[in-house]
Design an enzyme around this catalytic site. Structure first.
Site, PDB file in Angstrom:
ATOM      1  N   CYS A   1      -4.759   2.389  -3.609  1.00  0.00           N
ATOM      2  CA  CYS A   1      -3.505   2.915  -3.019  1.00  0.00           C
ATOM      3  C   CYS A   1      -2.338   1.967  -3.243  1.00  0.00           C
ATOM      4  O   CYS A   1      -1.431   1.856  -2.404  1.00  0.00           O
ATOM      5  CB  CYS A   1      -3.663   3.207  -1.528  1.00  0.00           C
ATOM      6  SG  CYS A   1      -4.743   4.576  -1.206  1.00  0.00           S
TER       7      CYS A   1
ATOM      8  N   GLN B   1      -4.599  -5.140   6.941  1.00  0.00           N
ATOM      9  CA  GLN B   1      -5.634  -6.055   6.444  1.00  0.00           C
ATOM     10  C   GLN B   1      -5.671  -7.374   7.202  1.00  0.00           C
ATOM     11  O   GLN B   1      -6.674  -8.080   7.159  1.00  0.00           O
ATOM     12  CB  GLN B   1      -5.412  -6.356   4.948  1.00  0.00           C
ATOM     13  CG  GLN B   1      -5.576  -5.176   4.023  1.00  0.00           C
ATOM     14  CD  GLN B   1      -6.997  -4.613   4.005  1.00  0.00           C
ATOM     15  OE1 GLN B   1      -7.971  -5.283   4.369  1.00  0.00           O
ATOM     16  NE2 GLN B   1      -7.134  -3.368   3.596  1.00  0.00           N
TER      17      GLN B   1
ATOM     18  N   LYS C   1     -10.705  -0.705  10.431  1.00  0.00           N
ATOM     19  CA  LYS C   1     -10.871  -1.898   9.588  1.00  0.00           C
ATOM     20  C   LYS C   1     -11.238  -3.114  10.420  1.00  0.00           C
ATOM     21  O   LYS C   1     -11.398  -4.211   9.896  1.00  0.00           O
ATOM     22  CB  LYS C   1      -9.577  -2.170   8.810  1.00  0.00           C
ATOM     23  CG  LYS C   1      -9.246  -1.098   7.762  1.00  0.00           C
ATOM     24  CD  LYS C   1      -8.065  -1.499   6.955  1.00  0.00           C
ATOM     25  CE  LYS C   1      -7.432  -0.356   6.193  1.00  0.00           C
ATOM     26  NZ  LYS C   1      -8.170   0.092   5.034  1.00  0.00           N
TER      27      LYS C   1
ATOM     28  N   ASP D   1       3.008  -4.753   8.106  1.00  0.00           N
ATOM     29  CA  ASP D   1       1.813  -3.953   7.876  1.00  0.00           C
ATOM     30  C   ASP D   1       0.616  -4.889   8.052  1.00  0.00           C
ATOM     31  O   ASP D   1       0.300  -5.689   7.164  1.00  0.00           O
ATOM     32  CB  ASP D   1       1.863  -3.348   6.469  1.00  0.00           C
ATOM     33  CG  ASP D   1       0.577  -2.599   6.127  1.00  0.00           C
ATOM     34  OD1 ASP D   1      -0.386  -2.652   6.935  1.00  0.00           O
ATOM     35  OD2 ASP D   1       0.520  -1.983   5.049  1.00  0.00           O
TER      36      ASP D   1
ATOM     37  N   HIS E   1       0.874  -1.183   0.000  1.00  0.00           N
ATOM     38  CA  HIS E   1       0.000   0.000   0.000  1.00  0.00           C
ATOM     39  C   HIS E   1       0.910   1.232   0.000  1.00  0.00           C
ATOM     40  O   HIS E   1       2.028   1.171   0.534  1.00  0.00           O
ATOM     41  CB  HIS E   1      -0.826  -0.069   1.290  1.00  0.00           C
ATOM     42  CG  HIS E   1      -1.926   0.929   1.397  1.00  0.00           C
ATOM     43  ND1 HIS E   1      -1.714   2.228   1.771  1.00  0.00           N
ATOM     44  CD2 HIS E   1      -3.267   0.803   1.207  1.00  0.00           C
ATOM     45  CE1 HIS E   1      -2.873   2.863   1.810  1.00  0.00           C
ATOM     46  NE2 HIS E   1      -3.831   2.027   1.469  1.00  0.00           N
TER      47      HIS E   1
END
Ligand SMILES: Cc1ncc(COP(=O)(O)O)c(C=O)c1O
Length: 410
Positions: A365, A202, A225, A199, A122
């Site tokens: 993104c 998600q 999220k 990261d 991203h």
């Protein structure tokens, strides 16, 4: 088996209609919906406890401080962090990565060093490293991907080498759905003395996450999220690294002692939390975690594997579409990104919206990744705990109608 009907009843927004059709919310990779317990937590905070934290001797301030710190402890337990000082509140994943690239990166990256990211990052996990590489005269190296959307690890020992100082990788790709072998990347990074940053924007909402097991040095994720509010996120940092890092933002709250000439930093984690924090949203994120834990993260993952498997099988009935990412649901999250040569993704998105279905279209993104696929954008459907196979059936059926509408010669 999850009781999806019961879960759906906890989310007021799921009973609304869009364009006179029941809402089907398949844009969870962008942001999730919120259960009533999280919504109520915000109202309750402002109705009963509203006051600033850490500074007050009055009852309200002490109560809000307790709730705020309790939420931090919940986050620590949720990701199996041994202590809560490792949990730094941020606004979102993006801010967490910027904090690390500025605080840790500027001090530790030397000219000629290498920073490794993957080709599916991203922008949040790309641009901060581009800037750091530029300022500190380091080299940003990109780990390529295979045609099936998995990482190409054929030459991983060349990519992670003695010059590598940090490897920063996405756990679950928001554009492809790919779940990356982060344990392998982390241990390879540590073998050459590099740090490993994950990261988890998600993955943390959808997969059980254990920082002790992964052994990552840094992890970021976003509250919005994972059923929590917008404006609150988390950065986890290994304790020994946290001690050495300088603050990112400075001012009130993060100082212990200040003269006109200089300042002494506050204890961890406040050293990294300048100014009044996002108290209400942090507490509400704690409520979101309670909700997720009551369902069980492994149950959530299993439900999403089932949905993904089902959606992938149904997808085969549609022609004229290219689906990106691996086809094995065990290395794929509940994300379906696809493209049609003949129809612009925005047309697909608009058609589906008319039928009450919310998906995301665009580059998500990840512009360099989408460009490397030689397409302008993709259409992305992404699932969460409240989604059902019936919704997938309706989606596939409507998508079929969209394809016919836009491609049939009239
Ligand atoms: C993989 C990934 N990383 C980082 C981010 C940035 O998250 P936020 O916008 O909450 O900072 C996102 C958001 O979509 C994402 O999907």
């Amino acid at each position: 088996m999850l009781d999806i009907k019961k879960i759906r009843n906890d989310f007021p927004i799921l009973s609304r209609e869009v364009n006179n059709k029941p809402l089907i919310y398949f844009d969870n990779a962008a942001t999730s919906q919120k259960p009533i317990s999280v919504i109520n937590s915000l109202t309750e905070f402002y109705s009963k406890y509203n006051s600033n934290v850490h500074r007050g001797v009055h009852t309200l301030s002490m109560e809000s401080t307790d709730l705020f710190e309790e939420a931090r402890n919940r986050v620590a337990k949720f990701i199996n962090s041994k202590n809560s000082e490792s949990i730094i509140w941020t606004r979102n994943s993006t801010e967490g990565i910027n904090l690390v690239s500025n605080s840790w990166g500027r001090k530790n990256i030397q000219p000629g060093d290498e920073i490794l990211v993957t080709a599916m990052e991203h922008h949040s996990n790309l641009v901060p490293w581009q800037i750091l590489a530029d300022i500190n005269k380091a080299k940003l190296v990109i780990l390529p991907i295979n045609n099936d959307g998995t990482l190409n690890l054929d030459e991983i020992d060349t990519f992670i080498n003695s010059k590598t100082k940090i490897v920063s990788a996405v756990h679950m790709s928001n554009s492809l759905g790919t779940i990356n072998p982060i344990q392998e990347l982390c241990s390879k990074a540590h073998k050459v003395g590099a740090k490993f940053m994950l990261d988890g924007a998600q993955s943390v909402p959808h997969i059980p996450t254990d920082v002790a097991d992964i052994d990552c040095d840094f992890l970021v994720f976003s509250g919005h999220k994972m059923l929590g509010p917008t404006g609150i996120g988390v950065l986890y940092v290994k304790p020994e690294i946290l001690e050495e890092m300088d603050p990112f933002l400075t001012g009130g709250e993060m100082v212990l002692e200040v003269s006109y000439e200089k300042a002494k930093w506050n204890e961890l984690p406040m050293k990294f939390e300048a100014g009044t924090p996002n108290i209400a949203d942090a507490i509400a994120l704690g409520e979101a975690i309670v909700y997720l834990e009551n369902i069980g993260m492994q149950n959530i993952r299993n439900h999403e594997i089932e949905l993904t498997e089902y959606a992938l099988s149904k997808f085969k009935s549609l022609d004229k579409l290219t689906l990106f990412g691996p086809l094995d649901p065990l290395i794929r999250g509940g994300i379906l990104s696809f493209h049609s040569e003949d129809i612009h993704p925005h047309d697909i998105g608009t058609f589906l919206d008319h039928e009450g279905i919310a998906i995301r279209t665009g580059h998500h993104c990840t512009m360099p990744l989408i460009r490397s696929l030689n397409i302008p954008a993709t259409s992305r459907a992404s699932f969460y705990i409240y989604n059902t196979k019936d919704e997938i059936d309706y989606f596939i059926n409507t998508l079929g109608n969209a394809i016919r509408y836009f491609t049939d010669v009239k």
